[in-house]
Enzyme design. Sequence first.
Site, PDB file in Angstrom:
ATOM      1  N   ASP A 195       0.864  -1.175   0.000  1.00 41.15           N
ATOM      2  CA  ASP A 195       0.000   0.000   0.000  1.00 41.15           C
ATOM      3  C   ASP A 195       0.907   1.234   0.000  1.00 41.15           C
ATOM      4  O   ASP A 195       2.072   1.157   0.402  1.00 41.15           O
ATOM      5  CB  ASP A 195      -0.871  -0.043   1.261  1.00 41.15           C
ATOM      6  CG  ASP A 195      -2.014   0.941   1.208  1.00 41.15           C
ATOM      7  OD1 ASP A 195      -2.369   1.364   0.100  1.00 41.15           O
ATOM      8  OD2 ASP A 195      -2.549   1.284   2.271  1.00 41.15           O
ATOM      9  N   ASP A 500      -3.245  -1.401   5.544  1.00 41.88           N
ATOM     10  CA  ASP A 500      -3.680  -0.912   6.853  1.00 41.88           C
ATOM     11  C   ASP A 500      -5.188  -0.716   6.943  1.00 41.88           C
ATOM     12  O   ASP A 500      -5.742  -0.672   8.028  1.00 41.88           O
ATOM     13  CB  ASP A 500      -2.967   0.404   7.198  1.00 41.88           C
ATOM     14  CG  ASP A 500      -3.179   1.471   6.125  1.00 41.88           C
ATOM     15  OD1 ASP A 500      -3.850   1.180   5.120  1.00 41.88           O
ATOM     16  OD2 ASP A 500      -2.666   2.586   6.298  1.00 41.88           O
ATOM     17  N   ASP A 504      -8.082  -3.387   2.573  1.00 46.79           N
ATOM     18  CA  ASP A 504      -6.971  -4.292   2.244  1.00 46.79           C
ATOM     19  C   ASP A 504      -7.200  -5.715   2.748  1.00 46.79           C
ATOM     20  O   ASP A 504      -6.434  -6.622   2.411  1.00 46.79           O
ATOM     21  CB  ASP A 504      -5.662  -3.761   2.861  1.00 46.79           C
ATOM     22  CG  ASP A 504      -5.251  -2.419   2.284  1.00 46.79           C
ATOM     23  OD1 ASP A 504      -5.353  -2.263   1.055  1.00 46.79           O
ATOM     24  OD2 ASP A 504      -4.853  -1.530   3.051  1.00 46.79           O
TER      25      ASP A 504
END
Length: 788
Positions: A195, A500, A504
């Site tokens: 990410d 996070d 996700d």
Amino acid sequence: MVPADGILISGHSLAIDESSMTGESKTVHKDQKAPFLMSGCKVADGYGSMLVTGVGINTEWGQLMANLSEDNGEETPLQVRLNGVATFIGMVGLSVAGVVLGVLAIRYFTGHTKNPDGTVQFRAETTGLKQGFMGAIRILTIAVTIVVVAVPEGLPLAVTLTLAYSMRKMMRDKALVRRLSSCETMGSATTICSDKTGTLTLNKMTVVEAHFIGTRLDPCDDVRAISSSSAALLIEGIAQNTTGTVFLPEDGGAADVTGSPTEKAILSWGLKIGMDFNDVRSKSSVLHVFPFNSEKKRGGVAVQSDTGVHIHWKGAAELVLSSCKSWLSLDGSVQPMDAQKRNVYKRSIEDMAKSSLRCVAFAYCQCDIEKIPKEDIADWKLPEEDLTLLGIVGIKDPCRPGVRNAVQLCKNAGVKVRMVTGDNIETAKAIALECGILDANGVISEPFVIEGKAFREMSEIARGEIADKITVMGRSSPNDKLLLVQALKRKGHVVAVTGDGTNDAPALHEADIGLAMGMSGTEVAKESSDIIILDDDFTSVVKVVRWGRSVYANIQKFIQFQLTVNVAALVINVIAAVSSGDVPLNAVELLWVNLIMDTLGALALATEPPTDNLMKRQPVGRREPLVTNIMWRNLFVQAIYQIAILLIFNFSGKKILRLQNESPDNAEKMKNTFIFNTFVFCQIFNEFNARKPEERNVFKGVTKNHLFMGIVCVTTVFQILIVEFLGKFFKIVRLNWSLWLVSVAIGVVSWPLAYLGKFIPVPVRPLQAYFKPCWKSSRRDEEEGRQG
């Protein structure tokens, strides 16, 4: 809170916080161009009416939760390899034990098995039923001993110890392991899908570039060149034209800044250039506010102070600049905005935009107090033309310190880092270039850089073809990241995913290793992960890779050590059993070696710390064999030496050890005790060789590993106690000091032998690959036979 998925029908200045779904912290303004609303997101500003399109399981949130509830039940690469090794060893052990059982039975019942004194053990006409039965039981015991020799009973415990020890050590490197097997799996990772926000970046919008008085400030908070009057005007605009606040603790600690990410960035920058937030706000009063809205992309405030009434504007740089007719010079005087100066500012804005900075401009104008309406001030339209430009700042979420080096370390280790983010493609490219994920001299276009929508609309075959090439994916939804992970796994990759946000979670769940962020991560993301990165830093992810490779390497070291024991003991016992009808190494002795001694050996090898060389190797992935050619070479060198020496002592030991004066029974026991003792010392010294399978200097750093040295000493002490005091239990006898010295000397020879053995070259092709054609052809013959 948005209660369901839907489409915006009508509304005003509606801003939605979609961080729970997209992971991006900035609010998203909704209008007819971007009307889609998702369940579970928060309304940050404005109001609106929506047409509901999905509730419950039919929403994006519902589908996300449904994906998490599915258990893929996949085995880790290590489990697959260990299962293969265990199956192979089990088949070999049982096959050999079956052959030995048959041979010994034939020898015994045909009268070819003799006692130490030379008498035949079984005669059909004279041997009683009980004696014959006990002889058959002894043969069965020898066969069981062969199985005990072949099967590495300590392997499961050894692997668990290695993983548990590494898990404890990884905690110090800010990695909390939730699933034990993920320690090793991370070492096999071939790609990391990371990410952007909060992992590669700080998740903290920051002013990184500033243009004032017609020049760029370097550093961006150095305002010494600006006149005090100009600085005061700028600070007044920052402090009053904001929806954020600054709280200064009484104990003099760091200021607590609240507001939207952009407001927090500007207020934090204001503090750096000398703003006293409470003092500035107390010296002037706000007459009227024009709140920021997505249509005009600016917000204004009318402020009255001792110096008069100022109208401060703040907003999108190109729009505010178009309303400016003048600019503030170095000495604080107002200069007309000619075409040349306007072009200078435009180029500055364009340059910042190319670096994916969010550009915010500050401007003001003076207003006569007589022009301010006395009544209905709420309807007063603030002057927004003929403004004076104060300056322009560039804001971005900067990369974390050390990320670029960490990404380069991954590249050197053969692990490809991919960025998957919900942010726009230009911002993603800029951050990827800054982090080193993209090469400035490389290709920065499709399919290397792709939008989530374009990837999502491809067929499964097309996604599989380009998955390897994708380096940056922007504007990605949770499902896009999941599709990418699935495509990479089908290509044979071992995939690690960092994330996070709740968005996700499906990808974290699907990946071979899910890495959730401990500080900014949601509970859903943490529950879906295998490892939690406690400091949210990508550099910690690289440390996890390093530890994972160390775990894998240490397990390989133990397997080399264990298989050397098993191969040597198996061959010695099989040859001895077939030739003489008895074995020099009994079941109790081998259980001591396999279960206790080898488990201690596993713990000793598990404590070997990770080295820098681990990050210079290519990842093992899914297809590399657990037992490499180098391990086979080391194994065979030591096993052949041990087999040769111990078989010589087995057949000629009484003569070599000068035991002719002893009784036949006692001489046999002393010979077998010596073989057992020598065998154990060969393993103790070979434990040092197992530390460095590829390096010639096996003693490098050994004194620093106190646990390793302690375990070697404990094992030696236990062996002395067994031989000297536990003879009845192990069916052995005490040895004199000369036989002890000979045992140790034979064991020491394994050190120079290991050194010389490492000069033997090994083929690149794995040893197992040479047997695959034979296996495939035999399978093909079987299939043709069935068809015929």
